[in-house]
Motif scaffolding. Structure first.
Motif, PDB file in Angstrom:
ATOM      1  N   LEU A 221      80.226 104.712 -17.264  1.00  0.00           N
ATOM      2  CA  LEU A 221      79.032 105.090 -16.518  1.00  0.00           C
ATOM      3  C   LEU A 221      79.483 105.904 -15.303  1.00  0.00           C
ATOM      4  N   LEU A 222      78.962 107.108 -15.192  1.00  0.00           N
ATOM      5  CA  LEU A 222      79.265 107.925 -14.008  1.00  0.00           C
ATOM      6  C   LEU A 222      77.979 108.154 -13.232  1.00  0.00           C
ATOM      7  N   PHE A 223      77.963 107.727 -11.972  1.00  0.00           N
ATOM      8  CA  PHE A 223      76.862 108.051 -11.077  1.00  0.00           C
ATOM      9  C   PHE A 223      77.305 109.284 -10.300  1.00  0.00           C
ATOM     10  N   CYS A 224      76.564 110.361 -10.455  1.00  0.00           N
ATOM     11  CA  CYS A 224      77.013 111.610  -9.830  1.00  0.00           C
ATOM     12  C   CYS A 224      75.854 112.280  -9.099  1.00  0.00           C
ATOM     13  N   GLU A 225      76.160 112.751  -7.918  1.00  0.00           N
ATOM     14  CA  GLU A 225      75.131 113.447  -7.149  1.00  0.00           C
ATOM     15  C   GLU A 225      74.711 114.742  -7.823  1.00  0.00           C
ATOM     16  N   SER A 226      73.432 115.036  -7.769  1.00  0.00           N
ATOM     17  CA  SER A 226      72.956 116.367  -8.146  1.00  0.00           C
ATOM     18  C   SER A 226      71.810 116.628  -7.193  1.00  0.00           C
ATOM     19  N   THR A 227      72.183 117.041  -6.020  1.00  0.00           N
ATOM     20  CA  THR A 227      71.195 117.215  -4.952  1.00  0.00           C
ATOM     21  C   THR A 227      70.194 118.318  -5.287  1.00  0.00           C
ATOM     22  N   PHE A 228      70.691 119.342  -5.964  1.00  0.00           N
ATOM     23  CA  PHE A 228      69.844 120.511  -6.243  1.00  0.00           C
ATOM     24  C   PHE A 228      69.801 120.861  -7.733  1.00  0.00           C
ATOM     25  N   LEU A 229      68.798 121.653  -8.093  1.00  0.00           N
ATOM     26  CA  LEU A 229      68.775 122.267  -9.413  1.00  0.00           C
ATOM     27  C   LEU A 229      69.575 123.580  -9.356  1.00  0.00           C
ATOM     28  N   GLY A 230      69.932 124.081 -10.510  1.00  0.00           N
ATOM     29  CA  GLY A 230      70.813 125.243 -10.599  1.00  0.00           C
ATOM     30  C   GLY A 230      70.336 126.497  -9.878  1.00  0.00           C
ATOM     31  N   ASP A 231      68.999 126.672  -9.764  1.00  0.00           N
ATOM     32  CA  ASP A 231      68.512 127.898  -9.098  1.00  0.00           C
ATOM     33  C   ASP A 231      68.858 127.895  -7.605  1.00  0.00           C
ATOM     34  N   LEU A 232      69.226 126.732  -7.066  1.00  0.00           N
ATOM     35  CA  LEU A 232      69.630 126.672  -5.652  1.00  0.00           C
ATOM     36  C   LEU A 232      71.133 126.433  -5.517  1.00  0.00           C
ATOM     37  N   LYS A 233      71.883 127.004  -6.446  1.00  0.00           N
ATOM     38  CA  LYS A 233      73.329 126.793  -6.455  1.00  0.00           C
ATOM     39  C   LYS A 233      73.990 127.260  -5.146  1.00  0.00           C
ATOM     40  N   GLU A 234      73.530 128.395  -4.629  1.00  0.00           N
ATOM     41  CA  GLU A 234      74.125 128.917  -3.378  1.00  0.00           C
ATOM     42  C   GLU A 234      73.918 127.922  -2.245  1.00  0.00           C
ATOM     43  N   GLN A 235      72.700 127.394  -2.178  1.00  0.00           N
ATOM     44  CA  GLN A 235      72.379 126.416  -1.148  1.00  0.00           C
ATOM     45  C   GLN A 235      73.217 125.145  -1.321  1.00  0.00           C
ATOM     46  N   ALA A 236      73.412 124.769  -2.584  1.00  0.00           N
ATOM     47  CA  ALA A 236      74.233 123.576  -2.872  1.00  0.00           C
ATOM     48  C   ALA A 236      75.642 123.778  -2.326  1.00  0.00           C
ATOM     49  N   ILE A 237      76.194 124.948  -2.574  1.00  0.00           N
ATOM     50  CA  ILE A 237      77.560 125.225  -2.103  1.00  0.00           C
ATOM     51  C   ILE A 237      77.601 125.212  -0.564  1.00  0.00           C
ATOM     52  N   GLU A 238      76.624 125.870   0.023  1.00  0.00           N
ATOM     53  CA  GLU A 238      76.564 125.941   1.483  1.00  0.00           C
ATOM     54  C   GLU A 238      76.517 124.539   2.106  1.00  0.00           C
ATOM     55  N   ARG A 239      75.772 123.629   1.480  1.00  0.00           N
ATOM     56  CA  ARG A 239      75.628 122.270   2.046  1.00  0.00           C
ATOM     57  C   ARG A 239      76.650 121.282   1.492  1.00  0.00           C
ATOM     58  N   LYS A 252      81.101 116.027 -18.650  1.00  0.00           N
ATOM     59  CA  LYS A 252      81.645 116.549 -19.897  1.00  0.00           C
ATOM     60  C   LYS A 252      83.169 116.614 -19.833  1.00  0.00           C
ATOM     61  N   LYS A 253      83.695 117.200 -18.761  1.00  0.00           N
ATOM     62  CA  LYS A 253      85.149 117.357 -18.637  1.00  0.00           C
ATOM     63  C   LYS A 253      85.847 116.006 -18.499  1.00  0.00           C
ATOM     64  N   ALA A 254      85.177 115.053 -17.885  1.00  0.00           N
ATOM     65  CA  ALA A 254      85.785 113.730 -17.693  1.00  0.00           C
ATOM     66  C   ALA A 254      85.585 112.840 -18.924  1.00  0.00           C
ATOM     67  N   LYS A 255      84.836 113.342 -19.905  1.00  0.00           N
ATOM     68  CA  LYS A 255      84.549 112.594 -21.134  1.00  0.00           C
ATOM     69  C   LYS A 255      83.936 111.221 -20.849  1.00  0.00           C
ATOM     70  N   VAL A 256      82.960 111.193 -19.982  1.00  0.00           N
ATOM     71  CA  VAL A 256      82.301 109.921 -19.681  1.00  0.00           C
ATOM     72  C   VAL A 256      81.311 109.585 -20.802  1.00  0.00           C
ATOM     73  N   LYS A 257      80.910 108.306 -20.862  1.00  0.00           N
ATOM     74  CA  LYS A 257      79.949 107.926 -21.913  1.00  0.00           C
ATOM     75  C   LYS A 257      78.531 108.242 -21.472  1.00  0.00           C
ATOM     76  N   LYS A 258      78.228 107.945 -20.217  1.00  0.00           N
ATOM     77  CA  LYS A 258      76.860 108.159 -19.760  1.00  0.00           C
ATOM     78  C   LYS A 258      76.857 108.675 -18.324  1.00  0.00           C
ATOM     79  N   LEU A 259      75.999 109.635 -18.066  1.00  0.00           N
ATOM     80  CA  LEU A 259      75.878 110.201 -16.725  1.00  0.00           C
ATOM     81  C   LEU A 259      74.544 109.794 -16.113  1.00  0.00           C
TER      82      LEU A 259
END
Ligand SMILES: [Zn+2]
Ligand SMILES: [Zn+2]
Length: 296
Positions: A221-239, A252-259
């Motif tokens: 089980l991976l709990f991972c932040e996703s503060t923004f949707l992809g259309d605000l990628k620039e803002q995500a990087i900035e913050r 995907k890269k970490a081959k987790v079972k569930k995100l």
């Protein structure tokens, strides 16, 4: 093993989403990961008890992850919490905890220890270990992993077939050692199987980085932040945050079972676009909701 989400909002809470926090229960342990404002009420709403907390893991010292600490300490103190609470956090945690105690806690109400963690395994017993890795968030920030150790299970059915009875001689087999039973050599590898331990990883708050993939590696089980949707990628990087696609790429890269996606910006009321976006990269996605409990 059970983990309950206490808050899934980012910097500003909403009606539906509290500030960050999660409570992990495993045997005698109740480990609180982050303690945003309102966390102790969330614990009550979830039907859990703050008095059972044994350890607190702090990801970083941004308000949305720690402002619930003074209130929690007051509650524990006033209810005669008798354990010594173990607090783990990034560099600087010692000083921050001291300041909280000086400013808000009238006397030494709660016994506690603080261990500053840089990287690697920082707690281990016979059943599990806790590991941290520095993430990229502009201040010291840690990703965490709770990992149950692999266990060896003795195959009693197979042993009974060759007339081996239960008893203290099985202890050696359990440890992976071959035994001799009534003149018969019994090999551990033939009569035991390894049960892999379960792993839970938590990645918040950070830019997309390799460290996040490493701490998430093979997690159930991976709990991972996703503060923004992809259309605000620039803002995500900035913050110094991530998008749903980036969280899914880590999974995907970490081959987790569930995100499980967490830490959403207040601007989003409807979170369905997050799963839609993430599923393009990784199929097993859940939108984390406050008070959701996951059992492993
Ligand atoms: Zn945050
Ligand atoms: Zn932060």
């Amino acid at each position: 093993m059970e983990i309950t989400l206490l808050g899934t909002s980012s910097m500003v809470p909403t009606e539906e989403r509290n500030h960050s926090g999660a409570l992990l229960h495993y045997k005698e342990e109740n480990i609180l990961i982050d303690c945003g404002e309102g966390t102790q009420r969330q614990i009550r709403k979830a039907g859990l008890s703050a008095m059972k907390i044994t350890k607190i893991l702090i990801t970083h010292w941004h308000g949305d992850h720690i402002l619930g600490l003074p209130g929690l300490f007051l509650t524990l103190g006033s209810q005669n919490y008798s354990k010594t609470i173990e607090i783990y956090g990034p560099l600087g945690s010692n000083e921050y905890i001291q300041r909280i105690m000086q400013a808000f806690i009238p006397r030494e109400l709660v016994k506690y220890t603080v261990q500053e963690v840089v990287s690697g395994i920082f707690f281990e017993n016979t059943e599990f270990f806790l590991e941290a890795i520095p993430l990229q968030h502009g201040i010291h920030c840690l990703g965490y992993r709770f990992a149950e150790k692999d266990r060896r299970r003795v195959d009693m059915k197979a042993l009974k077939k060759i007339a081996v009875k239960e008893g203290p001689h099985l202890k050696e087999l359990q440890l992976g050692h071959d035994i001799v039973y009534q003149g018969k050599k019994i090999k551990a590898k033939d009569y035991t199987t390894m049960i892999p331990g379960k792993k839970i990883s938590i990645v918040t708050d950070t830019l997309y980085c390799d460290a996040a993939i490493r701490i998430a590696k093979d997690a159930d089980l991976l709990f991972c932040e996703s503060t923004f949707l992809g259309d605000l990628k620039e803002q995500a990087i900035e913050r110094k945050h991530m998008t749903a696609t980036q969280a899914a790429t880590i999974a995907k890269k970490a081959k987790v079972k569930k995100l499980v996606l967490i830490h959403f910006s207040q601007r989003y009321k409807d979170l369905r676009p997050f799963s839609k976006e993430a599923r393009k990269t990784f199929s097993s996605v859940i939108i984390g909701k406050d008070l959701d409990t996951f059992t492993l």
